[in-house]
Design a protein around this motif. Structure first.
Motif, PDB file in Angstrom:
ATOM      1  N   ASP A   1     -33.485 -15.840  24.143  1.00  0.00           N
ATOM      2  CA  ASP A   1     -32.949 -16.537  25.318  1.00  0.00           C
ATOM      3  C   ASP A   1     -32.183 -15.588  26.219  1.00  0.00           C
TER       4      ASP A   1
ATOM      5  N   HIS B   1     -32.599 -25.303  30.773  1.00  0.00           N
ATOM      6  CA  HIS B   1     -32.830 -26.148  29.594  1.00  0.00           C
ATOM      7  C   HIS B   1     -33.884 -25.513  28.678  1.00  0.00           C
TER       8      HIS B   1
ATOM      9  N   ARG C   1     -32.547 -22.330  26.947  1.00  0.00           N
ATOM     10  CA  ARG C   1     -31.609 -22.704  25.892  1.00  0.00           C
ATOM     11  C   ARG C   1     -32.348 -23.242  24.666  1.00  0.00           C
ATOM     12  N   ALA C   2     -33.399 -24.017  24.887  1.00  0.00           N
ATOM     13  CA  ALA C   2     -34.168 -24.557  23.764  1.00  0.00           C
ATOM     14  C   ALA C   2     -34.818 -23.421  22.970  1.00  0.00           C
TER      15      ALA C   2
ATOM     16  N   LEU D   1     -32.153 -21.824  20.845  1.00  0.00           N
ATOM     17  CA  LEU D   1     -31.836 -22.665  19.687  1.00  0.00           C
ATOM     18  C   LEU D   1     -32.904 -22.533  18.608  1.00  0.00           C
TER      19      LEU D   1
ATOM     20  N   VAL E   1     -34.870 -29.051  19.113  1.00  0.00           N
ATOM     21  CA  VAL E   1     -34.321 -28.114  20.111  1.00  0.00           C
ATOM     22  C   VAL E   1     -34.357 -28.711  21.506  1.00  0.00           C
ATOM     23  N   ASP E   2     -35.366 -29.543  21.799  1.00  0.00           N
ATOM     24  CA  ASP E   2     -35.431 -30.197  23.113  1.00  0.00           C
ATOM     25  C   ASP E   2     -34.235 -31.124  23.292  1.00  0.00           C
TER      26      ASP E   2
ATOM     27  N   ARG F   1     -31.293 -31.074  21.625  1.00  0.00           N
ATOM     28  CA  ARG F   1     -30.022 -30.364  21.603  1.00  0.00           C
ATOM     29  C   ARG F   1     -29.794 -29.558  22.877  1.00  0.00           C
ATOM     30  N   ALA F   2     -30.857 -29.058  23.491  1.00  0.00           N
ATOM     31  CA  ALA F   2     -30.716 -28.243  24.703  1.00  0.00           C
ATOM     32  C   ALA F   2     -30.458 -29.068  25.945  1.00  0.00           C
TER      33      ALA F   2
END
Length: 906
Positions: free
Chosen positions: A442, A481, A484-485, A488, A606-607, A609-610
């Motif tokens: 990331d 987004h 970030r995913a 994660l 991850v989707d 949480r991000a």
């Protein structure tokens, strides 16, 4: 710094005619002066607002006009105070600091003043200062002020960086000008005529702390225009550092000192003009000092600034897209500036720091190291071989190196050349190496994005760069987004999130192709903002891009399936009864293989949480785990030893061991509850339910309902458990009772025993979406539910209170979906509507009025949107007929529309 100027005297007098206001002040008594000044301030603001409405992009002109208005008000206040006190003999200078000193003030900004006095004259001049401030305060104006002599100014500037920064932009407004100029000469000699690296370090640390406080992202969907990352304060910080360290006196000095190119300077100017326009419009829209560009103001300002709709994009989305592009430009310019600062001062501005630094690489393939950071040997190095634009970031990812700001600047300059190698297998292999890097992909992808290389190399991703999702659910732009995913996902693979995601961490080792998962995460939202179903469009994009990235046909098919179905698991877990065999059968049929199930679980995690802080919680973890286990069991068929009946038996055995009841007592308890209960509820809840039932039935002859409220800290919610004789409309009574106490239901499990008793478990939270940690508040919930259940008459439906301004910015048309085949024994009804207080109770009342029974309810919220799903039967315990379903659909739409009408009337 001089005061703002206007071309015509009429321009100034239309804002405020100081001579005319001064004459009115001279004739007024002391008590009326404040009102005269307040009226002059209000009239001036109105004139500035009028001019800004005619030329909505000229925010800096509005800011200069406001500074001019503030100058005149301050001068008039000082003159009125001085005249009332008989003109003290001591000299005094009124000095503007900060924005007041720069001559740039937003319409409702605070005024920052320094009363500069001769040494030892503080006491003599204190009455004049107090009288001036009294008049300013009478206008409800927030005034930051200090009284200092020249020595105190210099001493404070030496001790406090913020004081030095404020005086760096000081400007004489009124009074003894020579006193100010003498002090300013001393200040410049002591602080500005020599490089001060401590000042640079302090301002950078101050900036980093401000970013952390504001969310540490320039892509927050409700940004702070002034203090947020990529906002006005970042541009001002560059100016302060340049003035202190590089002797830059004005914006044009960035070019004269060769810090920015002409093109970069134009980007600086464009961003500053835009942010000032937005900030001034925001202040006028709010009617007060407001820096957060919330949803409730975004539509207004988009309209004020004449943005219009385009196919697939609303006016507000186009406005915010441009906003984030300017915020990105500020980030790019900061990198360029730090590279110059680094070269000229020899100091490391470690903006582009990876969390780890591993080793000195043995092979750089022509790249070089500059003080430990990856750089390029010459200005044309990247342009000579455009594949190096990707290789730069692949090397950084592979070796754990920082990218030098100089290399970032050249990558941004040459980014367009990456078009030539878009189909180059080597370039795509290098890109895939960055994407699937286990160590912080990331960070490197964010560098690629800031340099403009990412969006050029993957044009479909370029279309979502700075793309806002205009809703209250998503916290970041689409590109942020997504990045970030990906970060994660890498953290899960490294094992750093094993405590939060133990199942996903374990499953990573079982994947057949990890790169399938990374590519699916990259592409899952890539079609946002195009209109239509972004999942379907994204799947088509995946079919085109995956072969280019080097994925084989089977991997491509899997990625496309994941993108098309990336919302399937979360929607099933949160909107459906996952103890219902039909739900599991339908989900398993869609997934088809254990490998897809593993991939889909991790993509969903991850989707979710991000999305932003607070969107992931233990309740969602529990639902996803239960759905995963049930689906895996069905997909693996005979590979697992336990079927549905075996799972029920195992759970009953676990509970029996926990309770240690006599055999007869246990058998009676186990026999009375339906199969769905044993699959739906966690063991801890089942134990609590069993003890609650036993205690209630110990009260011989007492048929009063038993209601308990227990904190569930891991779920950030409170569990309400009700054991009561079943009765018509029970779910509505419970919903109305909780709504009357201010609680929001987030999930409801409704069970009816074989002897006609209701056992319901509901999760609720308060208006802050938190559990009721205070026992007194939990007891209040219990009393509210007991009252609603035992009342002879049906409780009145709760009124729909006024919406918060942020929520009111969105329009959501209610919709009702009836799915008769989603369950074998019930009809599933899904309601989409605006989330607001009392909605669930109103929907429950509509269901009760139509004579139907609720068997389970599942409540999901996505920002401003509520999605409530009910499993229903009619009065005869059967599925709803087509006619009954249609009547219920109309009733539910009416309930949602009725609440909307009440809100509008309020």
């Amino acid at each position: 710094m001089s005061a703002p100027r206007f071309h015509l005297v009429a321009d100034r007098r239309a804002i405020i005619d100081r001579r005319a206001v001064g004459e009115r002040l001279a004739q007024a008594d002391r008590n009326a002066r404040g009102a005269i000044l307040k009226a002059g301030l209000a009239d001036g603001r109105r004139e500035i607002a009028r001019r800004l409405s005619q030329e909505p992009a000229r925010g800096r002109t509005a800011a200069a006009s406001m500074a001019y208005l503030a100058d005149q008000i301050v001068r008039l206040s000082f003159d009125a105070a001085s005249g009332a006190l008989g003109d003290p003999n001591e000299s005094i200078a009124l000095v503007g600091l900060g924005g007041t000193g720069r001559g740039e003030m937003a319409p409702y900004s605070d005024v920052d003043l320094l009363f500069l006095v001769p040494k030892g004259a503080h006491g003599t001049l204190a009455p004049l200062v107090e009288a001036t401030l009294y008049l300013l305060w009478q206008m409800d104006w927030k005034v930051g002020h200090a009284i200092r002599d020249a020595d105190e100014v210099l001493a404070s500037s030496a001790e406090d960086i913020s004081v030095r920064t404020a005086f760096m932009e000081s400007r004489w407004i009124w009074g003894d000008q020579s006193l100010f100029e003498q002090t300013r000469q001393r200040f410049d000699k002591d602080f500005l005529e020599k490089q001060d690296r401590d000042f640079v370090a302090a301002k950078m640390a101050e900036r980093d702390e401000r970013h952390r406080r504001m969310g540490d992202s320039r892509y927050l969907v409700e940004p702070n225009v002034k203090d947020g990352k990529g906002g006005l304060r970042d541009l001002q910080t560059l100016r302060w550092i340049a003035k202190q360290a590089l002797a830059v006196e004005s914006n044009s000095g960035f070019v004269e000192k060769c810090i920015f190119s002409e093109a970069e300077y134009r980007r600086f100017e464009r961003a500053e003009r835009f942010f000032w326009a937005v900030r001034c419009h925001l202040h006028f829209a709010a009617g007060r000092h407001e820096e957060r560009l919330g949803f409730d103001y975004q539509r207004q300002i988009a309209q004020r600034m004449h943005y219009s709709e385009r196919p697939g994009k609303s006016a507000v989305e186009r406005f915010m897209h441009f906003y984030f592009l300017q915020a990105k430009a500020v980030g790019d310019l900061t990198g360029v500036f730090l590279a110059q600062l680094d070269d000229r001062l020899g100091a490391r501005g470690r903006r582009f720091a990876l969390p780890t630094f591993r080793r000195r690489p043995s092979k750089l393939n022509g790249f070089c190291l500059d003080r430990g950071r990856l750089s390029v040997p010459g200005d044309d190095f990247l342009a000579e071989k455009p594949v190096r634009l990707i290789e730069l970031f692949a090397l950084a990812a592979r070796e754990g190196l920082e990218v030098h700001p100089k290399a970032m600047r050249l990558a941004a300059r040459d980014a367009r050349l990456v078009d030539r190698v878009r189909d180059d297998p080597q370039a795509n292999a290098l890109f895939l190496e960055v994407l699937t890097c286990k160590n912080h992909p990331d960070v490197v992808l964010r560098w690629m994005n800031e340099a403009g290389v990412f969006g050029r190399f993957v044009p479909d991703f370029g279309r979502v760069v700075a793309q806002m999702q205009f809703d209250m659910y998503h916290h970041y732009t689409v590109d942020e987004h997504t990045i970030r995913a990906i970060g994660l996902l890498a953290a899960i693979e490294r094992g750093e999130l094993a405590k939060d995601h133990p199942l996903s961490t374990a499953l990573f080792r079982q994947l057949g192709s990890r790169r399938v998962l990374y590519v699916a995460v990259l592409l899952h939202d890539i079609a946002k903002g195009r209109g239509g179903d972004h999942s379907e469009i994204g799947a088509e994009i995946a079919l085109e891009l995956c072969p280019r990235f080097g994925l084989d046909a089977a991997e491509t098919e899997t990625v496309a399936w994941l993108v098309r179905n990336h919302l399937l698991m979360s929607r099933t877990a949160q909107r459906r009864d996952i103890s219902d065999p039909t739900t599991i059968a339908d989900f398993a049929e869609a997934v088809q293989s254990p490998e897809r199930l593993r991939l889909l679980l991790m993509l969903t995690v991850v989707d979710t949480r991000a999305v932003g802080p607070g969107t992931w919680n233990d309740w969602k973890r529990r639902l996803l785990r239960q759905l995963y286990d049930s689906a895996e069991e069905r997909l693996r068929l005979g590979h697992k030893q336990r079927g549905r009946s075996e799972r029920i038996a195992l759970r009953q055995q676990e509970l029996r061991e926990e309770l240690d009841w006599p055999p007869a007592t246990w058998k009676a308890h186990a026999r009375r509850l339906p199969e769905s209960y044993w699959l739906a509820e966690p063991l801890a809840w089942q134990k609590s339910n069993a003890l609650q039932i036993a205690n209630a039935e110990a009260r011989i002859g007492d048929l009063e309902p038993s209601v308990i409220a227990e904190d569930e800290p891991e779920l950030a919610a409170t569990r309400i458990s009700i054991f009561s004789p079943d009765r018509v409309g029970l779910f509505y009574r419970i919903s109305a009772g909780l709504a009357s106490a201010g609680a929001s239901i987030i999930d409801a499990r409704i069970h009816t025993s074989r002897d006609g008793m209701a056992l319901d478990n509901l999760l609720v939270h308060n208006s802050q979406r938190l559990a009721y940690a205070d026992r007194r508040l939990r007891n209040r919930l219990v009393r509210a539910v007991e009252k609603a259940i035992t009342s002879e008459n049906l409780p009145l439906p709760p009124s729909a209170g006024p919406l918060e301004p942020r929520s009111a910015a969105f329009h959501i048309a209610p919709s009702v979906i009836v799915a008769p085949r989603a369950s074998n024994r019930t009809t599933v009804v899904e309601v989409n509507a605006r989330d607001r207080s009392g909605l669930l109770a109103r929907l429950a009342l509509a269901i009760h009025t139509e004579g139907h029974q609720v068997h389970s309810a599942h409540i999901a919220t996505y920002g401003e949107r509520a999605v409530d799903t009910f499993y229903l039967t009619n009065a005869q315990g059967r599925k709803l007929t087509a006619e009954e379903a249609e009547k219920l659909r109309a009733a539910l739409l009416g309930a949602a529309a009725e609440a909307t009408s009440e809100r509008d009337a309020a």
